[in-house]
Design a protein around this motif. Structure first.
Motif, PDB file in Angstrom:
ATOM      1  N   THR A  22       0.643  -1.531  -0.417  1.00  0.00           N
ATOM      2  CA  THR A  22       0.146  -0.387  -0.237  1.00  0.00           C
ATOM      3  C   THR A  22       0.711   0.854  -0.165  1.00  0.00           C
ATOM      4  N   LEU A  23       1.656   1.479   0.738  1.00  0.00           N
ATOM      5  CA  LEU A  23       2.558   2.424   1.141  1.00  0.00           C
ATOM      6  C   LEU A  23       3.547   2.963  -0.088  1.00  0.00           C
ATOM      7  N   TYR A  25       2.968   1.371  -3.516  1.00  0.00           N
ATOM      8  CA  TYR A  25       1.962   1.356  -4.366  1.00  0.00           C
ATOM      9  C   TYR A  25       1.976   3.531  -4.255  1.00  0.00           C
ATOM     10  N   ALA A  26       2.082   3.907  -3.009  1.00  0.00           N
ATOM     11  CA  ALA A  26       1.400   5.222  -2.821  1.00  0.00           C
ATOM     12  C   ALA A  26       3.044   6.028  -3.423  1.00  0.00           C
ATOM     13  N   CYS A 125       1.979  -6.145  -6.994  1.00  0.00           N
ATOM     14  CA  CYS A 125       0.655  -5.911  -5.234  1.00  0.00           C
ATOM     15  C   CYS A 125      -0.025  -6.531  -5.289  1.00  0.00           C
ATOM     16  N   TRP A 145      -6.089  -1.046  -0.315  1.00  0.00           N
ATOM     17  CA  TRP A 145      -4.916  -1.078  -1.134  1.00  0.00           C
ATOM     18  C   TRP A 145      -5.337  -0.105  -2.575  1.00  0.00           C
ATOM     19  N   ALA A 148      -4.049   3.968  -2.396  1.00  0.00           N
ATOM     20  CA  ALA A 148      -2.606   3.818  -1.647  1.00  0.00           C
ATOM     21  C   ALA A 148      -2.788   4.509  -2.956  1.00  0.00           C
TER      22      ALA A 148
END
Length: 184
Positions: A22-23, A25-26, A125, A145, A148
């Motif tokens: 999640t982080l 992909y952010a 992901c 997710w 993100a």
């Protein structure tokens, strides 16, 4: 090992995987959306005209389109942890280099390559979600997710915009790129 220890480690690993994708992909979105923030300052500084900015953006999406097909296939067959990190590292490094560039053709090639590396993000992901979570959990976790991109875009419009306003367009590429390199 006892059963309780195995369950505890598995639970912790699942949380770690979920937070990482999640982080991570952010951060892909912090890299990707930075161009939108920096376009106006590039135009105002006379670095590129509107047609050139449009062409540069088109190069990104053309390579992104091809990369989505190719790299989705590769993500099913490669080490997804390394694949995800390599894509972030590649696109973030290119963003840093773009901060030192004002040649239209070089900039277009760099942004196109960045588009290619950006396609290393989503597929690993999704594969991770499928490998670590049950069918019953996936819908909820996929929805979380998927936020993100909103997290990354929001950070971009706050972080990158402040940097560009304070220090100019060069650092609008360099700072998010450096952040992306450290995240990778």
């Amino acid at each position: 090992r006892d059963e309780a220890e195995i369950k505890r480690r598995y639970r912790r690993s699942r949380i770690s995987v979920f937070l990482s994708i999640t982080l991570g992909y952010a951060m892909y979105y912090v890299i990707r959306q930075g161009y939108a923030v920096v376009k106006k300052p590039l135009l105002e500084a006379g670095v590129f005209d509107a047609a050139q900015l449009g062409q540069i953006g088109s190069v990104f999406y053309f390579t992104y389109m091809i990369g989505k097909c190719v790299n989705g296939f590769l993500a099913d067959r490669l080490n997804i942890k390394r694949f995800l990190a390599l894509g972030l590292l590649g696109s973030a490094t290119l963003l840093v280099v773009m901060g030192f560039c004002s040649s239209f053709y070089v900039f277009a090639v760099l942004w196109g390559l960045c588009g290619w590396f950006q396609t290393f993000g989503a597929a690993p992901c999704v594969v991770s979600l499928n490998q670590w979570f049950s069918n019953k959990e996936r819908g909820t976790l996929y929805g979380v997710w998927f936020s993100a991109h909103n997290i990354g875009t929001g950070l971009t419009y706050i972080f990158t915009a402040h940097i560009v306003a304070a220090f100019g367009w060069h650092l609008g590429f360099i700072a998010p790129g450096a952040l992306g390199i450290s995240a990778a």
